[in-house]
Scaffold this active site. Structure first.
Site, PDB file in Angstrom:
ATOM      1  N   SER A 157       3.830  -2.700  10.231  1.00 50.52           N
ATOM      2  CA  SER A 157       5.292  -2.677  10.359  1.00 50.52           C
ATOM      3  C   SER A 157       5.960  -3.999   9.994  1.00 50.52           C
ATOM      4  CB  SER A 157       5.698  -2.235  11.771  1.00 50.52           C
ATOM      5  OG  SER A 157       5.238  -0.926  12.025  1.00 50.52           O
ATOM      6  N   GLU A 167      -5.089  -5.504  10.702  1.00 48.57           N
ATOM      7  CA  GLU A 167      -4.039  -4.504  10.902  1.00 48.57           C
ATOM      8  C   GLU A 167      -4.260  -3.780  12.234  1.00 48.57           C
ATOM      9  OE1 GLU A 167      -2.171  -3.192   6.991  1.00 48.57           O
ATOM     10  OE2 GLU A 167      -4.001  -2.053   7.174  1.00 48.57           O
ATOM     11  N   GLU A 210      -6.382   4.256   8.103  1.00 46.68           N
ATOM     12  CA  GLU A 210      -6.252   5.707   7.855  1.00 46.68           C
ATOM     13  C   GLU A 210      -7.538   6.274   7.262  1.00 46.68           C
ATOM     14  OE1 GLU A 210      -2.604   5.309   5.664  1.00 46.68           O
ATOM     15  OE2 GLU A 210      -1.619   4.724   7.528  1.00 46.68           O
ATOM     16  N   GLY A 229       2.758   1.764  10.743  1.00 45.26           N
ATOM     17  CA  GLY A 229       3.672   2.898  10.560  1.00 45.26           C
ATOM     18  C   GLY A 229       4.384   3.307  11.835  1.00 45.26           C
ATOM     19  N   HIS A 282      -9.147   0.775   5.165  1.00 43.01           N
ATOM     20  CA  HIS A 282      -7.831   0.959   5.802  1.00 43.01           C
ATOM     21  C   HIS A 282      -7.986   1.851   7.029  1.00 43.01           C
ATOM     22  CE1 HIS A 282      -3.723   2.244   6.489  1.00 43.01           C
ATOM     23  NE2 HIS A 282      -3.367   1.122   5.880  1.00 43.01           N
ATOM     24  N   GLY A 339       2.975  -1.364   4.267  1.00 41.95           N
ATOM     25  CA  GLY A 339       2.975   0.078   4.011  1.00 41.95           C
ATOM     26  C   GLY A 339       4.386   0.554   3.699  1.00 41.95           C
ATOM     27  N   GLY A 340       5.043   1.112   4.707  1.00 42.96           N
ATOM     28  CA  GLY A 340       6.359   1.744   4.526  1.00 42.96           C
ATOM     29  C   GLY A 340       7.352   0.916   3.724  1.00 42.96           C
ATOM     30  N   ASN A 362       0.859  -1.189   0.000  1.00 40.54           N
ATOM     31  CA  ASN A 362       0.000   0.000   0.000  1.00 40.54           C
ATOM     32  C   ASN A 362       0.894   1.237   0.000  1.00 40.54           C
ATOM     33  OD1 ASN A 362      -1.834   2.031   0.482  1.00 40.54           O
ATOM     34  ND2 ASN A 362      -2.273   1.427   2.597  1.00 40.54           N
ATOM     35  N   TRP A 363       0.953   1.915  -1.137  1.00 44.01           N
ATOM     36  CA  TRP A 363       1.855   3.060  -1.280  1.00 44.01           C
ATOM     37  C   TRP A 363       1.300   4.331  -0.624  1.00 44.01           C
ATOM     38  CZ3 TRP A 363       4.155   3.048  -6.961  1.00 44.01           C
ATOM     39  CH2 TRP A 363       4.836   1.840  -7.172  1.00 44.01           C
ATOM     40  N   LYS A 364       0.050   4.310  -0.239  1.00 40.84           N
ATOM     41  CA  LYS A 364      -0.596   5.478   0.391  1.00 40.84           C
ATOM     42  C   LYS A 364      -0.397   6.722  -0.490  1.00 40.84           C
ATOM     43  CE  LYS A 364       0.234   3.209   4.754  1.00 40.84           C
ATOM     44  NZ  LYS A 364       0.352   3.280   6.188  1.00 40.84           N
TER      45      LYS A 364
HETATM   46  C1  PEP Z   1      -0.504  -0.210   6.257  1.00 45.04           C
HETATM   47  O1  PEP Z   1      -0.603   0.993   6.122  1.00 45.04           O
HETATM   48  O2  PEP Z   1      -1.399  -0.967   5.831  1.00 45.04           O
HETATM   49  C2  PEP Z   1       0.681  -0.715   6.930  1.00 45.04           C
HETATM   50  C3  PEP Z   1       0.677  -1.966   7.343  1.00 45.04           C
HETATM   51  O3  PEP Z   1       1.707   0.169   7.091  1.00 45.04           O
HETATM   52  P1  PEP Z   1       3.164  -0.165   7.692  1.00 45.04           P
HETATM   53  O4  PEP Z   1       3.642  -1.425   7.034  1.00 45.04           O
HETATM   54  O5  PEP Z   1       4.009   1.026   7.339  1.00 45.04           O
HETATM   55  O6  PEP Z   1       2.992  -0.340   9.174  1.00 45.04           O
END
Ligand code: PEP
Length: 249
Positions: A212, A166, A96, A172, A94, A233-234, A9-11
């Site tokens: 993460s 999640e 966010e 994040g 998600h 994510g990241g 997920n590039w957000k």
């Molecule tokens: C996400 O945003 O779905 C996520 C899991 O982010 P991260 O891997 O950065 O925690």
């Protein structure tokens, strides 16, 4: 055997040329895998990403969509619009979207219906906040998110549904649920689906862990029996890291 998936997920990251560059890097570094690999760039770069990955096994997916088919919803994107540029899968709910854009279970239930009606597969996200886990309410919160957002759908629809657990406190933050915590929740989710539907449906659904996930912890998390992959994510923004996470599955 359940489908294994690693989705990035590039957000709200990567403009058009950066998208091209990251996809080039990903294509050259991607290991051979039997898992499905997905990337979710921003809306404006979906069409170019689909074109760029036309000959690749990496699927381009969307980060969100609106529940209406069309109409006066300024700034929104419908399932049909996504499909018209080659998108077959969308991330819904998600954390966010829930936290910053007020998406609650009732709204998500409408998005779920819209995705199913359009024939678009979904990665349905949910998970507890830190205070829920600290107060021991995490199972109740997750169960309510599933019941209120998703469990109104008929059994036959579950072939179009992927789940992503999640925990919000792990997204994040650099803080990860331990592999044991992830396994415990994933097993609980499967049990909840078996109770609401049946054991076959529960055993068939792919449940991703997100929060993460990095090259250093992916192996251990993915080794758990009810964890079928990850929503990343990241680490999905760094080609080497995402490729290493894919290799771990
Ligand atoms: C996400 O945003 O779905 C996520 C899991 O982010 P991260 O891997 O950065 O925690």
């Amino acid at each position: 055997m359940r489908t294994k998936i690693v989705a990035g997920n590039w957000k709200m990251n990567k403009n058009s040329s950066e998208t091209t560059e990251l996809l080039n890097q990903l294509q050259s570094k991607m290991p051979k895998t039997s898992a499905e690999v997905m990337v979710a760039p921003t809306f404006v770069n979906l069409a170019q990403a689909v074109t760029q990955l036309a000959a690749s096994s990496i699927e381009v997916v969307a980060q969100n969509m609106h529940f209406a088919e069309n109409g006066a919803y300024t700034g929104e994107i419908s399932a049909n619009m996504l499909q018209s540029v080659g998108i077959k899968t969308v991330i819904l709910g998600h954390s966010e979207r829930r936290a910053y854009f007020g998406e609650d279970d009732a709204l998500l239930a409408k998005k779920v219906d819209a995705a199913l009606k359009a024939g678009i597969r979904m990665i349905f996200c949910f998970g507890e906040e830190l205070q829920d886990r600290k107060s021991g309410n995490h199972f109740k919160v997750v169960e309510a998110q599933l019941k209120n957002g998703l469990f109104h759908v008929g059994k036959a629809h579950w072939q179009h549904i992927v789940l992503a657990y999640e925990p919000v406190w792990a997204i994040g933050t650099g803080e990860t649920a331990s592999p044991e915590q992830a396994q415990e929740m994933h097993a609980f989710i499967r049990k909840t689906i078996a109770t609401a539907y049946d054991e076959t449906t529960a055993q068939m659904v792919t449940i991703l862990y997100g929060g993460s996930v990095k090259p250093g912890n992916a192996n251990e998390i993915f080794s758990k029996p009810d964890v079928d992959g990850g929503l990343i994510g990241g680490a999905s923004l760094v080609a080497e890291d995402f490729a290493a996470i894919v290799a771990a599955i």
